[in-house]
Scaffold this motif. Structure first.
Motif, short mmCIF file in Angstrom:
data_model
loop_
_atom_site.label_atom_id
_atom_site.label_comp_id
_atom_site.label_asym_id
_atom_site.label_seq_id
_atom_site.Cartn_x
_atom_site.Cartn_y
_atom_site.Cartn_z
N GLY A 1 0.81 -1.23 0.00
CA GLY A 1 0.00 0.00 0.00
C GLY A 1 0.83 1.27 0.00
N LYS A 2 2.16 1.11 -0.13
CA LYS A 2 3.02 2.30 -0.22
C LYS A 2 3.23 2.62 -1.71
CE LYS A 2 5.33 1.73 4.17
NZ LYS A 2 6.60 1.93 4.85
N TYR A 3 4.14 3.55 -1.96
CA TYR A 3 4.36 3.96 -3.36
C TYR A 3 5.85 4.07 -3.66
CZ TYR A 3 -0.57 4.94 -3.56
OH TYR A 3 -1.93 4.80 -3.53
N VAL A 4 6.17 3.94 -4.95
CA VAL A 4 7.53 4.27 -5.41
C VAL A 4 7.40 5.32 -6.51
CG1 VAL A 4 8.66 2.07 -4.85
CG2 VAL A 4 7.52 2.35 -7.07
N ALA A 5 8.46 6.10 -6.66
CA ALA A 5 8.50 7.11 -7.73
C ALA A 5 9.47 6.62 -8.80
CB ALA A 5 8.98 8.44 -7.17
N CYS B 1 16.53 4.99 -11.42
CA CYS B 1 15.76 6.17 -10.98
C CYS B 1 14.43 5.74 -10.33
CB CYS B 1 15.51 7.13 -12.14
SG CYS B 1 16.98 7.60 -13.04
N VAL B 2 14.52 4.81 -9.42
CA VAL B 2 13.34 4.38 -8.65
C VAL B 2 13.63 4.66 -7.17
CG1 VAL B 2 11.84 2.46 -8.00
CG2 VAL B 2 12.79 2.58 -10.32
N THR B 3 12.75 5.41 -6.54
CA THR B 3 12.95 5.75 -5.12
C THR B 3 11.64 5.54 -4.36
OG1 THR B 3 12.51 8.00 -5.85
CG2 THR B 3 14.80 7.47 -5.35
N PRO B 4 11.74 5.29 -3.05
CA PRO B 4 10.51 5.16 -2.27
C PRO B 4 9.84 6.52 -2.13
CG PRO B 4 12.42 5.15 -0.82
CD PRO B 4 12.95 5.14 -2.23
N VAL B 5 8.50 6.54 -2.11
CA VAL B 5 7.79 7.78 -1.78
C VAL B 5 7.66 7.79 -0.26
CG1 VAL B 5 5.62 9.06 -2.03
CG2 VAL B 5 6.52 7.77 -3.98
N LEU B 6 8.47 8.62 0.39
CA LEU B 6 8.53 8.62 1.85
C LEU B 6 7.51 9.58 2.44
CD1 LEU B 6 12.42 8.75 2.37
CD2 LEU B 6 10.94 6.73 2.36
N SER B 7 7.01 9.23 3.61
CA SER B 7 6.12 10.16 4.32
C SER B 7 7.00 11.16 5.09
CB SER B 7 5.24 9.40 5.31
OG SER B 7 6.04 8.98 6.40
N LEU B 8 6.39 12.22 5.61
CA LEU B 8 7.17 13.21 6.36
C LEU B 8 7.82 12.57 7.58
CD1 LEU B 8 5.07 16.51 6.32
CD2 LEU B 8 6.52 15.56 4.56
N VAL C 1 11.20 10.28 6.51
CA VAL C 1 12.42 10.85 5.88
C VAL C 1 13.65 10.79 6.79
CG1 VAL C 1 11.27 12.38 4.25
CG2 VAL C 1 11.73 13.19 6.56
N LEU C 2 13.40 10.99 8.09
CA LEU C 2 14.52 11.06 9.03
C LEU C 2 15.34 9.78 9.06
CD1 LEU C 2 15.59 13.07 11.25
CD2 LEU C 2 14.20 11.81 12.89
N SER C 3 14.65 8.63 8.95
CA SER C 3 15.37 7.36 9.11
C SER C 3 15.85 6.77 7.79
CB SER C 3 14.48 6.35 9.84
OG SER C 3 13.28 6.21 9.12
N HIS C 4 15.58 7.42 6.67
CA HIS C 4 16.09 6.87 5.41
C HIS C 4 17.63 7.00 5.41
CE1 HIS C 4 17.20 6.47 1.19
NE2 HIS C 4 16.08 5.75 1.08
N PRO C 5 18.33 5.90 5.08
CA PRO C 5 19.80 5.90 5.20
C PRO C 5 20.48 7.07 4.48
CG PRO C 5 18.99 3.74 4.54
CD PRO C 5 17.80 4.64 4.59
#
Ligand SMILES: C[C@H](CCC[C@@H](C)[C@H]1CC[C@H]2[C@@H]3[C@H](O)C[C@@H]4C[C@H](O)CC[C@]4(C)[C@H]3C[C@H](O)[C@]12C)C(=O)SCCNC(=O)CCNC(=O)[C@H](O)C(C)(C)COP(=O)(O)OP(=O)(O)OC[C@H]1O[C@@H](n2cnc3c(N)ncnc32)[C@H](O)[C@@H]1OP(=O)(O)O
Length: 382
Positions: free
Chosen positions: A228-232, A293-300, A303-307
């Motif tokens: 249920g998440k998204y990628v860009a 060029c595929v990245t996760p669509v992160l929620s606000l 973002v802090l914990s993305h490596p």
């Protein structure tokens, strides 16, 4: 910091001017926000690093106080409808007469001239008049404003901060202040210069939502994953597109050509089905470290914990535990330092600032008892 020593008086506004003030404060300017009196709570959510002085500008005595603050300042930033400052006796002529070095920044929706100059409006209206709103939205849907990011913040607050920095730079040569007429319609349009300048390339020939960069192309879109998440996906160039196809486990020979516009709907369907078979994290493991060029669509909150963000310190938690983006860009010798303490209460610094700007104690007490100013140090100590 780059703007250390610059003194800014920011008249309290809604969203764009507070952002402009915050940028200046992040980069070292001393920003004093002038709030109304008799207001319990500020709507300024971008008050980081600012001080607050509460003045009832309906009174000529408060106007005189503000004039005195402006004489000893470098920048005044005002976010009101055309004519409001002049009506209070605080127009550019009034202030520049006393301080010819003053940079007088006027951040409005429609600018200081033209038939809309005095009209009320918000981001969506400015974006509409800039031409850009007509281009935003999915195919066969009505135009859609991307939050209030483009006019209020990119074309408004940020562009005004840029104007102020330019005027400060110019003043270091000429010794003269000047007036900045920052219209959010024009600021947004300017941010969108690429749209006008790239029309000759045929990038925008098709209806809204059917072009390469406006969600028309399947290789430039978002996809839902099995959790249920998204990628860009932004795989435009053929060599990157090739890696996308590889990561998706598809065979190029079975697919229509990347740039065959009439096949885009079918290709989108294929991508949609494949992306829906794995979680966002699983796709991350496949695509991270590639040029697909595929990245996760992160929620606000994510973002802090993305490596990557963690490694750069791109986001931080302030003393209230709120996550914020770190000021950008990063300057090597004089980087910004975002203030980590809580935002000011309205009138928290009235007394301190007035003293510093040369007001006697007795004068301050008189202004206070006359209801011209408000002081809220007590609240700050609670
Ligand atoms: C889409 C965004 C806007 C998003 C903002 C939202 C985030 C917030 C909007 C409403 C907020 C909620 C609301 O306040 C209720 C709650 C309050 C609570 O405290 C917090 C929760 C709330 C739910 C709160 C939550 C959020 O904060 C909100 C939802 C934008 O697009 S912003 C861009 C707007 N456009 C501009 O900035 C362009 C330039 N400005 C203008 O065109 C006009 O200023 C504007 C914005 C149309 C407003 O017009 P208005 O008639 O209200 O004002 P002006 O004509 O400019 O005149 C100003 C008057 O104020 C007097 N004045 C100024 N300073 C002082 C002072 N220190 N003392 C006394 N008086 C002062 C000034 O003299 C003028 O008076 P007159 O009218 O008599 O001339």
């Amino acid at each position: 910091m780059a703007l250390t020593g610059v003194r800014v008086i920011e008249l309290a506004g809604l969203a764009p001017a507070p952002f402009c003030g915050m940028i200046l404060a992040d980069f070292g300017a001393r920003v004093i926000r002038v709030d109304r009196t008799k207001v319990s709570m500020t709507v300024d959510t971008q008050a980081r690093g600012k001080q607050s002085v509460a003045l009832n500008l309906k009174s000529p005595k408060a106007v005189a106080v503000l004039k005195r603050l402006c004489v000893q300042s470098d920048v005044v930033l005002e976010p009101y409808r055309k004519g409001v400052m002049e009506k209070m006796g605080l127009g550019p002529e009034d202030l520049l007469k006393d301080n010819p070095r003053l940079i007088y920044a006027r951040l409005t929706g429609y600018g200081q001239s033209g038939s809309y100059a005095k009209a009320a409006g918000h981001d969506i209206n400015y974006l509409a008049l800039s031409g850009l709103l007509s281009m935003l939205g999915r195919s066969s849907e009505k135009p859609y404003a991307p939050l209030n990011l483009v006019a209020d913040f990119a074309g408004g607050g940020l562009m005004c901060a840029f104007g102020i920095v330019l005027a400060l730079l110019e003043r270091s040569r000429s010794g003269q202040g000047q007036i900045i007429d920052a219209s959010m319609v024009e600021g947004a349009a300017y941010v969108g210069s690429f749209m006008w300048k790239s029309r000759s390339l045929g990038l925008w020939n098709r209806p809204r939502g059917e072009n390469m960069l406006d969600s028309g192309a399947p290789f430039y879109d978002t996809y839902r994953t099995s959790d249920g998440k998204y990628v860009a996906v932004g795989a435009i160039e053929p060599q990157f597109y090739e890696q996308l196809i590889l990561g998706l486990g598809l065979d190029d020979a079975d697919l229509p050509s990347q740039m065959s516009v009439s096949d885009w709907p079918q290709l989108r369907q294929t991508f949609t089905q494949v992306f829906a078979t794995k979680t966002q994290a699983e796709w991350g493991r496949i695509f991270d470290g590639t040029d697909a060029c595929v990245t996760p669509v992160l929620s606000l909150d994510e973002v802090l914990s993305h490596p990557h963000n963690q490694a750069r310190g791109s986001f931080f938690k302030d003393s209230q535990g709120e996550i914020s983006p770190r000021p950008a860009p990063v300057l090597s010798r004089s980087p910004a330092e975002a203030c980590r303490t809580r935002d000011p209460f309205i009138g928290e610094h009235t007394r301190t600032v007035l003293k510093e700007y040369g007001f006697e104690q007795a004068q301050i007490e008189q202004l206070l008892s006359d209801g011209i100013i408000e002081c809220n140090e007590a609240k700050a100590r609670l």
